[in-house]
Design a protein around this motif. Structure first.
Motif, PDB file in Angstrom:
ATOM      1  N   LEU A 128     -33.314 -39.872  -1.932  1.00 49.10           N
ATOM      2  CA  LEU A 128     -34.083 -39.705  -0.755  1.00 49.10           C
ATOM      3  C   LEU A 128     -33.859 -40.843   0.139  1.00 49.10           C
ATOM      4  O   LEU A 128     -33.766 -41.780   1.040  1.00 49.10           O
ATOM      5  CB  LEU A 128     -35.455 -39.026  -0.539  1.00 49.10           C
ATOM      6  N   ARG A 178     -36.545 -49.095  12.351  1.00 50.74           N
ATOM      7  CA  ARG A 178     -37.064 -47.261  12.731  1.00 50.74           C
ATOM      8  C   ARG A 178     -36.351 -46.287  11.542  1.00 50.74           C
ATOM      9  O   ARG A 178     -36.663 -45.940  11.421  1.00 50.74           O
ATOM     10  CB  ARG A 178     -35.455 -47.450  14.153  1.00 50.74           C
ATOM     11  N   GLU A 182     -37.969 -43.854   9.558  1.00 50.99           N
ATOM     12  CA  GLU A 182     -37.722 -42.391   9.082  1.00 50.99           C
ATOM     13  C   GLU A 182     -38.382 -41.581   8.043  1.00 50.99           C
ATOM     14  O   GLU A 182     -38.403 -40.769   7.485  1.00 50.99           O
ATOM     15  CB  GLU A 182     -36.576 -42.342   9.539  1.00 50.99           C
ATOM     16  N   LEU A 183     -37.562 -42.256   7.170  1.00 50.08           N
ATOM     17  CA  LEU A 183     -38.240 -42.225   5.910  1.00 50.08           C
ATOM     18  C   LEU A 183     -39.174 -41.979   5.741  1.00 50.08           C
ATOM     19  O   LEU A 183     -40.212 -41.052   5.168  1.00 50.08           O
ATOM     20  CB  LEU A 183     -38.034 -43.816   4.869  1.00 50.08           C
ATOM     21  N   LYS A 185     -42.211 -40.696   7.798  1.00 49.02           N
ATOM     22  CA  LYS A 185     -42.752 -39.621   8.532  1.00 49.02           C
ATOM     23  C   LYS A 185     -41.475 -38.354   7.605  1.00 49.02           C
ATOM     24  O   LYS A 185     -42.180 -37.495   6.993  1.00 49.02           O
ATOM     25  CB  LYS A 185     -41.135 -38.891   9.566  1.00 49.02           C
ATOM     26  N   MET A 186     -40.671 -38.696   6.927  1.00 52.42           N
ATOM     27  CA  MET A 186     -39.870 -37.369   5.834  1.00 52.42           C
ATOM     28  C   MET A 186     -40.821 -37.494   5.091  1.00 52.42           C
ATOM     29  O   MET A 186     -40.948 -36.086   4.139  1.00 52.42           O
ATOM     30  CB  MET A 186     -38.235 -37.569   5.752  1.00 52.42           C
ATOM     31  N   ARG A 226     -50.090 -36.610  18.307  1.00 54.17           N
ATOM     32  CA  ARG A 226     -49.430 -35.558  17.669  1.00 54.17           C
ATOM     33  C   ARG A 226     -49.914 -35.013  17.885  1.00 54.17           C
ATOM     34  O   ARG A 226     -50.641 -34.787  16.362  1.00 54.17           O
ATOM     35  CB  ARG A 226     -47.385 -35.424  17.750  1.00 54.17           C
TER      36      ARG A 226
ATOM     37  N   ILE B 203     -30.923 -40.297   6.997  1.00 52.67           N
ATOM     38  CA  ILE B 203     -31.545 -39.332   6.504  1.00 52.67           C
ATOM     39  C   ILE B 203     -31.773 -38.582   7.402  1.00 52.67           C
ATOM     40  O   ILE B 203     -31.820 -36.780   6.521  1.00 52.67           O
ATOM     41  CB  ILE B 203     -32.815 -40.180   7.415  1.00 52.67           C
ATOM     42  N   GLU B 255     -39.129 -35.088  17.470  1.00 51.04           N
ATOM     43  CA  GLU B 255     -40.295 -35.888  17.886  1.00 51.04           C
ATOM     44  C   GLU B 255     -39.933 -36.768  19.032  1.00 51.04           C
ATOM     45  O   GLU B 255     -38.639 -35.901  19.857  1.00 51.04           O
ATOM     46  CB  GLU B 255     -38.802 -37.249  16.987  1.00 51.04           C
ATOM     47  N   VAL B 256     -40.706 -36.492  20.107  1.00 54.42           N
ATOM     48  CA  VAL B 256     -41.311 -37.066  21.265  1.00 54.42           C
ATOM     49  C   VAL B 256     -40.976 -38.697  21.545  1.00 54.42           C
ATOM     50  O   VAL B 256     -41.752 -39.238  20.962  1.00 54.42           O
ATOM     51  CB  VAL B 256     -42.369 -36.040  21.202  1.00 54.42           C
ATOM     52  N   ASP B 257     -39.723 -39.049  22.262  1.00 50.30           N
ATOM     53  CA  ASP B 257     -40.648 -40.643  23.235  1.00 50.30           C
ATOM     54  C   ASP B 257     -40.529 -40.459  24.132  1.00 50.30           C
ATOM     55  O   ASP B 257     -39.896 -39.331  25.454  1.00 50.30           O
ATOM     56  CB  ASP B 257     -39.373 -41.109  22.963  1.00 50.30           C
ATOM     57  N   PRO B 262     -35.097 -43.349  23.043  1.00 51.05           N
ATOM     58  CA  PRO B 262     -34.892 -44.332  21.983  1.00 51.05           C
ATOM     59  C   PRO B 262     -33.578 -44.332  21.674  1.00 51.05           C
ATOM     60  O   PRO B 262     -32.407 -44.744  22.186  1.00 51.05           O
ATOM     61  CB  PRO B 262     -35.297 -42.884  21.009  1.00 51.05           C
ATOM     62  N   PRO B 263     -33.477 -46.516  20.425  1.00 49.43           N
ATOM     63  CA  PRO B 263     -32.387 -46.638  19.981  1.00 49.43           C
ATOM     64  C   PRO B 263     -31.240 -45.605  19.750  1.00 49.43           C
ATOM     65  O   PRO B 263     -30.115 -46.067  20.601  1.00 49.43           O
ATOM     66  CB  PRO B 263     -32.902 -47.609  19.179  1.00 49.43           C
ATOM     67  N   HIS B 264     -31.085 -44.398  19.485  1.00 51.91           N
ATOM     68  CA  HIS B 264     -30.678 -43.936  18.664  1.00 51.91           C
ATOM     69  C   HIS B 264     -29.825 -43.071  19.825  1.00 51.91           C
ATOM     70  O   HIS B 264     -28.676 -42.681  19.936  1.00 51.91           O
ATOM     71  CB  HIS B 264     -31.090 -42.583  18.087  1.00 51.91           C
ATOM     72  N   GLU B 267     -28.270 -46.185  22.619  1.00 52.66           N
ATOM     73  CA  GLU B 267     -26.168 -46.664  22.192  1.00 52.66           C
ATOM     74  C   GLU B 267     -25.374 -46.074  22.363  1.00 52.66           C
ATOM     75  O   GLU B 267     -23.870 -45.942  22.220  1.00 52.66           O
ATOM     76  CB  GLU B 267     -26.588 -47.128  20.489  1.00 52.66           C
ATOM     77  N   LYS B 281     -34.220 -33.041  15.026  1.00 50.55           N
ATOM     78  CA  LYS B 281     -34.210 -33.671  13.432  1.00 50.55           C
ATOM     79  C   LYS B 281     -33.483 -32.167  12.302  1.00 50.55           C
ATOM     80  O   LYS B 281     -34.776 -31.208  12.479  1.00 50.55           O
ATOM     81  CB  LYS B 281     -34.344 -34.758  13.130  1.00 50.55           C
TER      82      LYS B 281
END
Lengths: 227, 284
Positions: A128, A178, A182-183, A185-186, A226, B203, B255-257, B262-264, B267, B281
């Motif tokens: 992971l 970032r 993400e990790l 959150k996972m 959230r 991920i 996910e909410v921005d 957001p950067p992803h 770009e 995701k």
């Protein structure tokens, strides 16, 4: 289920005129599986809060209960053992042991108890964290992001009641930050892992479920981001 | 290794007390195998308690959602009953309008019961996800199919960027994506574009939807996914919660921005979008 309870936590440094109240009567509680960000400017008391919850420092007054256990009723050596078995700590500067491999650093909480983690669990976590092909590398041979992932693995390996992370992305560029978030959150979703992250970065904080804002040692806001 | 008989007896008594529902602190936080065993048992107790809590939580949610559902169904039914009553006594020239109202009500009720049933199935884990590898374009096309007319009517251009391969149930994921696009359309002014982007990282693989609306504040984001708590302007507060349930059911999330790409996503495009970005995701 309340996994962490902070009650009336106050920390005063110095004496007399030089007295500084780093934390002023802070109370909140955390449910198992929550992902919380603590934000605030430097000097707002967030690092002091982290040190107290982690049992690294003792408060002037107030209580911290982890999984129902009042941690300040323990003496230093018992608290140190409690901490390594029940609290996962992640720092900005990784704090890895330079002479141990990535795999051994991750296994450290077990090694200190003279045992080894379940090999399957270890492999799963290495996978992971995308560290499978780096498992035998020493920290010096790893990039900053990889070293931080090792320290995350070390915090996760023994299913701690709560993981505390102090500016975990403070030393990484925004892209790597970032992916570290993400990790987190996972792991939060996958293992219902309770996470408390300290950061000065609003963007990072918005990734959490709930944000606690500290100012001058007090909680200014406590809001859900959230559901 | 030497263990005192007394220590073992005490431990075993304490475990017995926990089984009987008492809250007992087993930890002594010392070195050595007995203390480690105490810690392991404590971890096990914590996990069991967590499961019990989750179960109780589920039950409460079921109760809430049942009362929400009956409320959601009663409202349109009541209004249709009134319409049917009116139809009996209304002059003939009014009939066409009343019948049209009835039809609108029926279509909405049908959509509603459909969505509620899907949600109930997902909640009950009664959905077998048919997981396979799929190109993001296939999922996007499928999601857009029922929405094309709506988007065309509002003059909302759908732009796409990036590419990705997702491992998921195509039908359900398209359903989730469709609900997110529908929401984006509802919150964008007519004539403004909607951006659908996709990509992969170590991920997760993801598809995002960005609207041209006013964006969202953190407090608003928190409410988006609560069931039956729509913002009052559009929908019933079912579309987005349903989408989230679908993604979470497949080891993913939304996910909410609130504003700013957001950067992803940034770009992948040179354009600017004023609105919120929803990223669906799927973890690897």
């Amino acid at each position: 289920m309340k996994i962490l309870q902070v009650e009336g936590l106050t920390k005063v440094y110095g004496k007399g005129d030089a007295q500084v109240k780093a934390l002023d009567n802070v109370s909140f509680s955390v449910e198992k599986g929550e992902f919380i960000a603590v934000v605030g400017a430097s000097g707002s008391g967030k690092s002091t809060l982290m040190h107290l919850i982690g049992g690294v420092d003792r408060p002037t007054t107030g209580k911290v209960q982890v999984d129902g256990k009042d941690i300040f009723t323990m003496n230093e050596s018992n608290l140190a053992i409690f901490r390594r078995r029940n609290i996962g700590l992640i720092y900005q500067f990784y704090n890895l042991i330079p002479t141990l491999t990535a795999e051994e650093n991750i296994s450290l909480p077990y090694l200190l108890d003279r045992r080894r983690p379940n090999p399957e669990k270890l492999l799963e976590i290495l996978g992971l964290l995308a560290l499978t092909d780096r498992r035998t590398h020493l920290p010096g041979q790893l990039s900053g992001g990889q070293q931080q992932r090792v320290s995350i693995g070390r915090a996760l390996i023994n299913d701690p009641a709560v993981i505390l992370a102090d500016e975990p992305t403070g030393n990484l560029d925004s892209r790597k930050s970032r992916s570290i978030m993400e990790l987190f959150k996972m792991f939060n979703r996958q293992y219902n892992q309770t996470l408390l992250i300290i950061t000065h970065d609003e963007k990072i904080a918005l990734q959490a479920d709930r944000i606690l804002t500290l100012e001058d040692g007090r909680i200014l806001r406590d809001e859900a981001v959230r559901a | 290794m030497w263990l005192s008989k007394r220590a073992l007896e005490t431990l075993s008594q304490n475990i017995r007390r926990i089984v009987d529902g008492e809250s007992v602190d087993l930890l002594d936080n010392r070195e050595g195998p007995l203390s480690i065993l105490r810690n392991d048992i404590q971890t096990l107790v914590r996990m069991k308690q967590e499961q019990a809590d989750a179960l109780r939580h589920d039950k409460e949610r079921l109760k809430d959602s049942l009362s929400d559902i009956s409320h959601q169904l009663k409202t349109p039914l009541t209004s249709m009953m009134v319409m049917a009553d009116l139809l009996e006594t209304a002059p003939p020239e009014k009939h066409a309008e009343l019948v049209r109202n009835l039809q609108t009500g029926l279509t909405r009720t049908q959509w509603l019961t459909d969505a509620l049933l899907k949600m109930a199935k997902l909640d009950a884990d009664a959905v077998a996800f048919n997981v396979r590898k799929a190109d993001a374009r296939e999922i996007v096309a499928r999601a857009l199919e029922p929405l094309n007319i709506l988007l065309e009517m509002k003059g909302q251009d759908v732009r796409t960027a990036g590419e990705a391969e997702l491992t998921c149930d195509v039908r359900w994921t398209a359903e989730a994506l469709g609900n997110v696009i529908k929401n984006a359309s509802e919150h964008s002014p007519a004539g403004k574009p909607i951006l659908i982007a996709c990509g992969e990282n170590p991920i997760a693989a993801w598809i995002s939807v960005t609207d041209s609306g006013e964006g969202l504040k953190p407090g608003q984001i928190a409410r988006l996914f609560r069931r039956f708590q729509g913002d009052g302007t559009a929908g019933y507060g079912i579309g987005l919660p349903l989408a989230q349930t679908i993604l979470r059911g497949q080891n993913g999330d939304i996910e909410v921005d609130g504003s700013g790409l957001p950067p992803h996503v940034a770009e992948l495009t040179d354009e600017e979008y004023s609105g919120a970005t929803f990223t669906l995701k799927l973890y690897r």
